[in-house]
Design a protein around this motif. Sequence first.
Motif, PDB file in Angstrom:
ATOM      1  N   ASP B 286       0.868  -1.188   0.000  1.00  0.00           N
ATOM      2  CA  ASP B 286       0.000   0.000   0.000  1.00  0.00           C
ATOM      3  C   ASP B 286       0.900   1.231   0.000  1.00  0.00           C
ATOM      4  OD1 ASP B 286      -2.384  -1.522   0.280  1.00  0.00           O
ATOM      5  OD2 ASP B 286      -1.902  -1.786   2.403  1.00  0.00           O
ATOM      6  N   ILE B 287       0.572   2.171  -0.865  1.00  0.00           N
ATOM      7  CA  ILE B 287       1.402   3.375  -0.936  1.00  0.00           C
ATOM      8  C   ILE B 287       0.524   4.605  -0.735  1.00  0.00           C
ATOM      9  CG2 ILE B 287       3.030   4.695  -2.354  1.00  0.00           C
ATOM     10  CD1 ILE B 287       3.336   1.854  -3.877  1.00  0.00           C
ATOM     11  N   THR B 288       0.911   5.408   0.236  1.00  0.00           N
ATOM     12  CA  THR B 288       0.114   6.595   0.587  1.00  0.00           C
ATOM     13  C   THR B 288       0.988   7.834   0.462  1.00  0.00           C
ATOM     14  OG1 THR B 288      -1.031   5.238   2.216  1.00  0.00           O
ATOM     15  CG2 THR B 288      -1.314   7.628   2.406  1.00  0.00           C
ATOM     16  N   ILE B 289       0.426   8.881  -0.121  1.00  0.00           N
ATOM     17  CA  ILE B 289       1.146  10.160  -0.184  1.00  0.00           C
ATOM     18  C   ILE B 289       0.361  11.197   0.620  1.00  0.00           C
ATOM     19  CG2 ILE B 289       1.939  12.027  -1.703  1.00  0.00           C
ATOM     20  CD1 ILE B 289       2.494   9.955  -3.856  1.00  0.00           C
ATOM     21  N   TYR B 290       0.968  11.699   1.713  1.00  0.00           N
ATOM     22  CA  TYR B 290       0.361  12.764   2.510  1.00  0.00           C
ATOM     23  C   TYR B 290       0.841  14.095   1.951  1.00  0.00           C
ATOM     24  CZ  TYR B 290      -0.509   8.944   5.795  1.00  0.00           C
ATOM     25  OH  TYR B 290      -0.929   7.768   6.365  1.00  0.00           O
ATOM     26  N   TYR B 291      -0.098  14.913   1.503  1.00  0.00           N
ATOM     27  CA  TYR B 291       0.305  16.140   0.821  1.00  0.00           C
ATOM     28  C   TYR B 291      -0.508  17.344   1.287  1.00  0.00           C
ATOM     29  CZ  TYR B 291      -4.014  15.808  -1.885  1.00  0.00           C
ATOM     30  OH  TYR B 291      -5.325  15.759  -2.243  1.00  0.00           O
ATOM     31  N   MET B 292       0.043  18.554   1.088  1.00  0.00           N
ATOM     32  CA  MET B 292      -0.716  19.788   1.360  1.00  0.00           C
ATOM     33  C   MET B 292      -1.457  20.194   0.099  1.00  0.00           C
ATOM     34  SD  MET B 292       1.429  22.130   3.966  1.00  0.00           S
ATOM     35  CE  MET B 292       2.914  22.511   3.041  1.00  0.00           C
ATOM     36  N   ASP B 293      -0.743  20.230  -1.029  1.00  0.00           N
ATOM     37  CA  ASP B 293      -1.376  20.335  -2.343  1.00  0.00           C
ATOM     38  C   ASP B 293      -0.396  19.771  -3.363  1.00  0.00           C
ATOM     39  OD1 ASP B 293      -1.241  23.955  -2.140  1.00  0.00           O
ATOM     40  OD2 ASP B 293       0.367  22.497  -2.214  1.00  0.00           O
ATOM     41  N   ILE B 294      -0.927  19.220  -4.431  1.00  0.00           N
ATOM     42  CA  ILE B 294      -0.075  18.590  -5.439  1.00  0.00           C
ATOM     43  C   ILE B 294       0.181  19.606  -6.556  1.00  0.00           C
ATOM     44  CG2 ILE B 294      -0.005  16.805  -7.230  1.00  0.00           C
ATOM     45  CD1 ILE B 294       0.456  15.569  -4.528  1.00  0.00           C
ATOM     46  N   ARG B 295       1.456  19.809  -6.853  1.00  0.00           N
ATOM     47  CA  ARG B 295       1.822  20.808  -7.874  1.00  0.00           C
ATOM     48  C   ARG B 295       2.405  20.088  -9.092  1.00  0.00           C
ATOM     49  NH1 ARG B 295       4.016  25.859  -4.147  1.00  0.00           N
ATOM     50  NH2 ARG B 295       1.982  26.260  -3.234  1.00  0.00           N
ATOM     51  N   THR B 296       1.581  19.997 -10.127  1.00  0.00           N
ATOM     52  CA  THR B 296       1.984  19.281 -11.345  1.00  0.00           C
ATOM     53  C   THR B 296       1.956  20.276 -12.498  1.00  0.00           C
ATOM     54  OG1 THR B 296      -0.314  18.612 -11.605  1.00  0.00           O
ATOM     55  CG2 THR B 296       1.166  17.023 -10.582  1.00  0.00           C
ATOM     56  N   PHE B 297       2.998  21.082 -12.581  1.00  0.00           N
ATOM     57  CA  PHE B 297       2.962  22.252 -13.477  1.00  0.00           C
ATOM     58  C   PHE B 297       3.499  21.982 -14.874  1.00  0.00           C
ATOM     59  CE2 PHE B 297       6.725  22.024 -10.893  1.00  0.00           C
ATOM     60  CZ  PHE B 297       7.727  22.057 -11.847  1.00  0.00           C
ATOM     61  N   GLY B 298       4.230  20.916 -15.083  1.00  0.00           N
ATOM     62  CA  GLY B 298       4.930  20.720 -16.356  1.00  0.00           C
ATOM     63  C   GLY B 298       4.115  19.956 -17.381  1.00  0.00           C
ATOM     64  N   LYS B 299       4.713  19.830 -18.540  1.00  0.00           N
ATOM     65  CA  LYS B 299       4.056  19.137 -19.641  1.00  0.00           C
ATOM     66  C   LYS B 299       3.826  17.666 -19.273  1.00  0.00           C
ATOM     67  CE  LYS B 299       4.531  18.567 -24.613  1.00  0.00           C
ATOM     68  NZ  LYS B 299       5.369  18.798 -25.777  1.00  0.00           N
ATOM     69  N   GLN B 300       2.603  17.230 -19.378  1.00  0.00           N
ATOM     70  CA  GLN B 300       2.179  15.846 -19.082  1.00  0.00           C
ATOM     71  C   GLN B 300       2.269  15.478 -17.602  1.00  0.00           C
ATOM     72  OE1 GLN B 300       4.431  13.275 -21.667  1.00  0.00           O
ATOM     73  NE2 GLN B 300       3.554  14.152 -23.499  1.00  0.00           N
ATOM     74  N   TYR B 301       2.540  16.462 -16.746  1.00  0.00           N
ATOM     75  CA  TYR B 301       2.683  16.141 -15.323  1.00  0.00           C
ATOM     76  C   TYR B 301       1.317  15.805 -14.681  1.00  0.00           C
ATOM     77  CZ  TYR B 301       7.541  17.882 -15.324  1.00  0.00           C
ATOM     78  OH  TYR B 301       8.893  18.079 -15.555  1.00  0.00           O
ATOM     79  N   GLU B 302       0.298  16.575 -15.034  1.00  0.00           N
ATOM     80  CA  GLU B 302      -1.019  16.330 -14.435  1.00  0.00           C
ATOM     81  C   GLU B 302      -1.533  14.943 -14.826  1.00  0.00           C
ATOM     82  OE1 GLU B 302      -2.636  17.845 -12.154  1.00  0.00           O
ATOM     83  OE2 GLU B 302      -4.568  16.838 -12.309  1.00  0.00           O
ATOM     84  N   GLN B 303      -1.294  14.566 -16.076  1.00  0.00           N
ATOM     85  CA  GLN B 303      -1.718  13.242 -16.529  1.00  0.00           C
ATOM     86  C   GLN B 303      -0.979  12.143 -15.757  1.00  0.00           C
ATOM     87  OE1 GLN B 303      -4.266  12.623 -18.695  1.00  0.00           O
ATOM     88  NE2 GLN B 303      -3.939  10.516 -17.975  1.00  0.00           N
ATOM     89  N   PHE B 304       0.268  12.422 -15.455  1.00  0.00           N
ATOM     90  CA  PHE B 304       1.099  11.492 -14.677  1.00  0.00           C
ATOM     91  C   PHE B 304       0.483  11.280 -13.284  1.00  0.00           C
ATOM     92  CE2 PHE B 304       5.190  10.559 -12.374  1.00  0.00           C
ATOM     93  CZ  PHE B 304       5.628   9.498 -13.149  1.00  0.00           C
ATOM     94  N   TYR B 305       0.064  12.382 -12.689  1.00  0.00           N
ATOM     95  CA  TYR B 305      -0.585  12.342 -11.363  1.00  0.00           C
ATOM     96  C   TYR B 305      -1.887  11.537 -11.432  1.00  0.00           C
ATOM     97  CZ  TYR B 305      -3.288  14.537  -7.486  1.00  0.00           C
ATOM     98  OH  TYR B 305      -4.082  14.789  -6.394  1.00  0.00           O
ATOM     99  N   GLN B 306      -2.668  11.810 -12.469  1.00  0.00           N
ATOM    100  CA  GLN B 306      -3.957  11.086 -12.613  1.00  0.00           C
ATOM    101  C   GLN B 306      -3.691   9.593 -12.816  1.00  0.00           C
ATOM    102  OE1 GLN B 306      -6.673  12.462 -11.821  1.00  0.00           O
ATOM    103  NE2 GLN B 306      -5.904  14.561 -11.791  1.00  0.00           N
TER     104      GLN B 306
END
Lengths: 103, 451
Positions: B286-306
């Motif tokens: 199980d992998i958990t990421i505790y975050y304040m906000d996710i910053r995916t600003f670069g090309k294809q970064y948001e898709q990577f997060y999704q």
Amino acid sequence: MTISKEEAKAISELMIAKRKEHVETAKAAQQLVKENNAIRRKLKKALKSGPHTIPQLAEETGMETVDVLWHIAAMEKYGAVIEVGMDEDEEYYTYSLAKGVKK
Amino acid sequence: MTNKRLHVDALVVGGGIAGMQTSLDLGDQGYQVALVEKTASIGGNMVQLSKVFPTLDCASCITTPKMSSVHHHDNIKLLTSSEVQKVTPHGDGFIAEVLLKPTYVNNDTCTGCQKCEEACPVDILDEYDYGFNARRAAYIPFPTAIPYTAVIDMDHCIFCGQCIKACPVPDCIDFNMQPEVIEIETSAIVISTGFKVTPYDAKEEYGAGKFRNVIDGLMMERLLAPTGPYGHVLRPSDGKLPDSIAYVQCAGSRDLTLGVPYCSRVCCMYAIKQAMLLAGALPMADITIYYMDIRTFGKQYEQFYQNAKAMGIEFVKAKVARITEVENQDLNVRVELIDENSQVVERHHDLVVLSVGMLPNYDPQAVFSIDIAEDKFVETPYYHNSPAATTRPGIFAAGTAAGPMDIVDTIVTAGSAAADVAAYIQSHNGHKAETAVETQTTVAERSVDHD
């Protein structure tokens, strides 16, 4: 590499001179090698009876698991130990002495 | 000490990905470059990484060919184990005094056979693997090191002479090697000294340095790398395959208590990347990421997060307050859930990775007389027009020496620095680069020895 007696003597004299120049470093390194060798002997002795996991080795040798892992990783890197499988619960890898390693 | 002088068009300081790219861009245009690297191999932080985001390409497969190109380039003179000690103005350019530290092995004759390493009896912590494994006192820094030559670590040597006896090349190992100072006359300088990470034990409440199973992002890179210390992702405390791994975001950035108010720009993406790699390496974990906000600003970064979310990585909007060690060296993570009425919960994990941030690796003020910004990275006051220019004409900055950035941006700024240097040289001394084909004299041939 085979070296002549004269070359061996020259190397030996150079090392004596360097040990005099770096007394503290040489002493500390010597102590470290002694400690490492003593630990490796214990680990090899335990591994003689067959593959072990890190916690099993720690229990048999009375060492901390973190130290056992470091030495096993080092021995694996330099060819003294090989990884051979996993324990029944598939939580830990098991390690054995590599072929040709003096037990 | 001999007093050699080398004449080049540009001096690049730092042999990470930024310095290598700047050197290659300038060298390919025909400019003569000297690349000075303080460690025994070029490659920088990038060569230690497992894969890069968002493409998941092997980091070493990108870095190693560049390292090799730098080493074999006719227009690049590579100086490893070297440091710039002093820079003085000289005509339109500079003279840099560079200290070449002894490695006690002749780089020209060492074949990289590792016989000395095999013979050496001293095992110490391998800094390349963050101490998870050992290296010898006679050693090659890492498997893809360039130059691929041995180094004798005189601070840990036992002086047994086994390395000399094992070496097949006569006089290759030289315990009497002395430091040397050379002068480099150059028209321009590029600072590409890279970054270091926030110390992982900086936040006492997270227990790193005390609890073996709290590590940082760069340590996890080594655990994930095919050349890593264990060959698998194992817990450093006992070699267990981790079953539940947590990431703590902003564990060294956006934190005034650490004096690091800025976002390090790469932590969200490297945590997501590592989580995806872990999901592949440890399918049951199980992998958990505790975050304040996710910053995916670069090309294809948001898709990577999704994609990561779709793979089952758990993203929890929360602030981690404290980590404590429990039975079997497992860890309890106390978190405040931001989206659930600030509810405080404790969750159990057996490995925690702190997403530490970026700090500048080097303060160039004393040697190069350039300013640093409030964040302590190199000041680049003309960022919008000339992004690589510093506060001193003729000195430029590339990559993370100028601020936190990812590999893509690092390579872009390296190209920008090379373009700025070329323009500067042409405008100041009218010297236009000879093309690589026209260049018959290499850096080495143009060097003049002054005894």
